[in-house]
Design a protein around this motif. Sequence first.
Motif, PDB file in Angstrom:
ATOM      1  N   LEU A  52       7.446 -12.035  67.783  1.00 61.21           N
ATOM      2  CA  LEU A  52       7.136 -11.354  69.039  1.00 61.21           C
ATOM      3  C   LEU A  52       5.733 -11.635  69.546  1.00 61.21           C
ATOM      4  N   THR A  53       4.781 -11.918  68.644  1.00 61.78           N
ATOM      5  CA  THR A  53       3.390 -12.133  69.074  1.00 61.78           C
ATOM      6  C   THR A  53       2.985 -13.597  69.106  1.00 61.78           C
ATOM      7  N   GLY A  54       3.797 -14.486  68.504  1.00 63.56           N
ATOM      8  CA  GLY A  54       3.423 -15.899  68.450  1.00 63.56           C
ATOM      9  C   GLY A  54       2.239 -16.151  67.550  1.00 63.56           C
ATOM     10  N   SER A  55       2.076 -15.334  66.500  1.00 64.20           N
ATOM     11  CA  SER A  55       0.901 -15.469  65.636  1.00 64.20           C
ATOM     12  C   SER A  55       1.249 -15.091  64.207  1.00 64.20           C
ATOM     13  N   TYR A  56       0.409 -15.539  63.266  1.00 62.83           N
ATOM     14  CA  TYR A  56       0.545 -15.143  61.870  1.00 62.83           C
ATOM     15  C   TYR A  56      -0.195 -13.821  61.632  1.00 62.83           C
ATOM     16  N   PRO A  57      -0.076 -13.232  60.431  1.00 61.33           N
ATOM     17  CA  PRO A  57      -0.638 -11.894  60.190  1.00 61.33           C
ATOM     18  C   PRO A  57      -2.149 -11.776  60.350  1.00 61.33           C
ATOM     19  N   ASP A  58      -2.900 -12.885  60.261  1.00 57.50           N
ATOM     20  CA  ASP A  58      -4.335 -12.769  60.488  1.00 57.50           C
ATOM     21  C   ASP A  58      -4.646 -12.310  61.907  1.00 57.50           C
ATOM     22  N   GLN A  59      -3.681 -12.473  62.806  1.00 59.72           N
ATOM     23  CA  GLN A  59      -3.879 -12.019  64.183  1.00 59.72           C
ATOM     24  C   GLN A  59      -3.106 -10.744  64.502  1.00 59.72           C
ATOM     25  N   HIS A  60      -1.828 -10.641  64.053  1.00 67.06           N
ATOM     26  CA  HIS A  60      -1.082  -9.427  64.428  1.00 67.06           C
ATOM     27  C   HIS A  60      -1.277  -8.279  63.444  1.00 67.06           C
ATOM     28  N   HIS A  61      -1.776  -8.542  62.211  1.00 67.03           N
ATOM     29  CA  HIS A  61      -2.195  -7.508  61.261  1.00 67.03           C
ATOM     30  C   HIS A  61      -1.051  -6.673  60.678  1.00 67.03           C
ATOM     31  N   ASN A 106      15.488 -26.264  59.933  1.00 67.22           N
ATOM     32  CA  ASN A 106      14.285 -26.026  59.131  1.00 67.22           C
ATOM     33  C   ASN A 106      13.157 -25.409  59.955  1.00 67.22           C
ATOM     34  N   MET A 107      13.426 -24.275  60.590  1.00 65.49           N
ATOM     35  CA  MET A 107      12.377 -23.519  61.269  1.00 65.49           C
ATOM     36  C   MET A 107      11.514 -22.821  60.224  1.00 65.49           C
ATOM     37  N   VAL A 108      10.196 -22.878  60.387  1.00 62.93           N
ATOM     38  CA  VAL A 108       9.268 -22.231  59.449  1.00 62.93           C
ATOM     39  C   VAL A 108       8.997 -20.801  59.917  1.00 62.93           C
ATOM     40  N   ASN A 109       9.186 -19.830  59.028  1.00 60.95           N
ATOM     41  CA  ASN A 109       8.902 -18.447  59.410  1.00 60.95           C
ATOM     42  C   ASN A 109       7.491 -18.044  58.983  1.00 60.95           C
ATOM     43  N   SER A 110       7.227 -16.760  58.877  1.00 57.78           N
ATOM     44  CA  SER A 110       5.894 -16.264  58.551  1.00 57.78           C
ATOM     45  C   SER A 110       5.787 -16.011  57.048  1.00 57.78           C
ATOM     46  N   PHE A 111       4.646 -15.496  56.599  1.00 64.85           N
ATOM     47  CA  PHE A 111       4.433 -15.163  55.188  1.00 64.85           C
ATOM     48  C   PHE A 111       3.605 -13.891  55.101  1.00 64.85           C
ATOM     49  N   PRO A 112       3.997 -12.919  54.267  1.00 65.74           N
ATOM     50  CA  PRO A 112       5.157 -12.913  53.386  1.00 65.74           C
ATOM     51  C   PRO A 112       6.460 -13.019  54.170  1.00 65.74           C
ATOM     52  N   THR A 113       7.488 -13.542  53.496  1.00 60.69           N
ATOM     53  CA  THR A 113       8.770 -13.703  54.166  1.00 60.69           C
ATOM     54  C   THR A 113       9.546 -12.389  54.103  1.00 60.69           C
ATOM     55  N   MET A 114       8.996 -11.407  54.807  1.00 62.90           N
ATOM     56  CA  MET A 114       9.585 -10.077  54.936  1.00 62.90           C
ATOM     57  C   MET A 114       9.777  -9.797  56.426  1.00 62.90           C
ATOM     58  N   PRO A 120      15.462  -3.444  42.266  1.00 57.59           N
ATOM     59  CA  PRO A 120      15.872  -4.717  41.666  1.00 57.59           C
ATOM     60  C   PRO A 120      16.692  -5.555  42.640  1.00 57.59           C
ATOM     61  N   HIS A 121      16.671  -6.873  42.429  1.00 62.17           N
ATOM     62  CA  HIS A 121      17.463  -7.801  43.240  1.00 62.17           C
ATOM     63  C   HIS A 121      18.210  -8.725  42.280  1.00 62.17           C
ATOM     64  N   PHE A 122      19.500  -8.509  42.143  1.00 59.08           N
ATOM     65  CA  PHE A 122      20.276  -9.212  41.126  1.00 59.08           C
ATOM     66  C   PHE A 122      20.822 -10.552  41.615  1.00 59.08           C
ATOM     67  N   GLY A 123      21.068 -10.673  42.909  1.00 56.90           N
ATOM     68  CA  GLY A 123      21.638 -11.915  43.424  1.00 56.90           C
ATOM     69  C   GLY A 123      20.596 -12.866  43.968  1.00 56.90           C
ATOM     70  N   ALA A 124      19.734 -12.374  44.854  1.00 59.75           N
ATOM     71  CA  ALA A 124      18.707 -13.209  45.477  1.00 59.75           C
ATOM     72  C   ALA A 124      17.606 -12.308  46.025  1.00 59.75           C
ATOM     73  N   ALA A 125      16.454 -12.903  46.304  1.00 57.59           N
ATOM     74  CA  ALA A 125      15.318 -12.150  46.834  1.00 57.59           C
ATOM     75  C   ALA A 125      14.473 -13.072  47.710  1.00 57.59           C
ATOM     76  N   HIS A 126      13.557 -12.462  48.461  1.00 57.94           N
ATOM     77  CA  HIS A 126      12.680 -13.239  49.348  1.00 57.94           C
ATOM     78  C   HIS A 126      11.271 -12.663  49.290  1.00 57.94           C
ATOM     79  N   GLY A 127      10.420 -13.138  50.150  1.00 57.98           N
ATOM     80  CA  GLY A 127       9.029 -12.677  50.182  1.00 57.98           C
ATOM     81  C   GLY A 127       8.028 -13.779  49.931  1.00 57.98           C
ATOM     82  N   SER A 128       8.425 -14.859  49.227  1.00 59.28           N
ATOM     83  CA  SER A 128       7.455 -15.855  48.782  1.00 59.28           C
ATOM     84  C   SER A 128       7.191 -16.927  49.828  1.00 59.28           C
TER      85      SER A 128
END
Length: 468
Positions: A46-55, A29-37, A424-432
């Motif tokens: 690579l930067t050890g930061s969320y998008p408010d820092q790496h932009h 259960n490692m937590v990734n970033s958001f959006p999950t793209m 379209p994504h018929f099987g599964a999708a991510h991003g949320s």
Amino acid sequence: MPEPLEVAAQTGYAPALQFLMENGRYYPNMVNSFPTMSVTIDSSLLTGSYPDQHHIPGLTWFDQGEKEIVNYGTGFTETLKLGLRRSIHNMLYRLNNEHMSNEVTTIYEALAKKGTSSASINSFVYRGNTPQKLNVPRLFKSLTHFQDGQWTTEAPPVLSLGAFQKISPWNFTFQIAAGNYKFTARELRRLIRKNKLPMFTLCIFQDLDLRIHFKGPMDLKGIRKIDKQIQKILHMYPSWEEAVRQNTWLIIGDNGQAPMHKNHSKAVIDLRKRLKKYRVTKIQRGLRPKDQLVFCVNQRMAYIYLVDETITFQEIITELKKDKRIDIIAWKGNAGINIVSGSKEGHFRFEPGHELIDCYNQSWNIEGDHELLDLQMTENNQMAYGDYPDALARLYGALHSHEGRFLVVNAKPGFDFKAQSTPPHFGAAHGSLHKQESLVPLIITGTEEKPTYPRIIDLKEFIVRMTD
């Protein structure tokens, strides 16, 4: 993702991954970033930061300064309408050399300062501080911004990026901008064979993502194919045990995927229809003076930009709340981040503060209906996360990732956003923000060290520490 990985390992589909799991530490259960793209997650890794820092806000976003939609490759039709020249320029050059903040350092840059070598294989996010020339294939020379067929970028000392840059001159891939899983494995094996493996190497096997979009989350055949390549890599050593003695191995999933609703017409949240009374920018023509909204869809999340200053957040929110398939609507206010929902009543607000400490030792002030984010209060003003892991920091990161007046919308599991020409994504999708896409597996084999917290933003410190 954790469940198919575990099934593949337990049923003999993935003997190499099973070996690494059994001889190391496994974090399901490692937590990734958001959006999950991927570009946002890889930037966070690579930067050890969320998008408010790496932009790097997502795979697509609106650049307020340039007044243009930035797209790193969401789909073939969108890429063509936005312009192939501009999309390749954004994906291979501007992402690393212009869009990523200079206020953060990547693992490659941190290691270079210590005089430590590194390599990037098959990743669009690669910023280092070694000038590297990308060679554009002949077919695309007239379609790109390359100068005389070449492009000098800042990268790690060793860089492999499909047809644009290769470690082995005889390696080949049909993919234009990144190699497939066999190409990636061949590049890594060449480094091992030539005894040129750097202190740190990042390889990305991208193929599983596309399979899951069509076949759903429990596709084991894709894991099996990649495992066979990992077996070949381990076979480069006298034994698999020797491979672990000589190296530390990290196997990381970048994002999960949520299975889509079986009825595709019900699964799609068409933002153009929901907000049809407004003038929306068409991607093929760019922003026009009379346009009111811009949509940038990252599969199960989307940025909605209010480029017309006369439009209020509240009138757009009122329309969005009518759709019960939208579980989170978030925006910046004068007093912090605001949250409402299309599926639940109530209002929630938060900001960095001192009232509550969460499980990652981050401090927050909160007010209102915290159930909207499934926050769980424990004793001594402690806070834990449920369906939306590290939700406060990750939402804060997305909403402060770039300039502009915009909303973040998040779809319930089973549903997907659509704007103009969205694939379209018929099987599964991510991003949320949901845990289905936000929790990924990590295997660490060859060391007793571990990251401070099970989050992808904590891996940079761990990796740099491991190279001391």
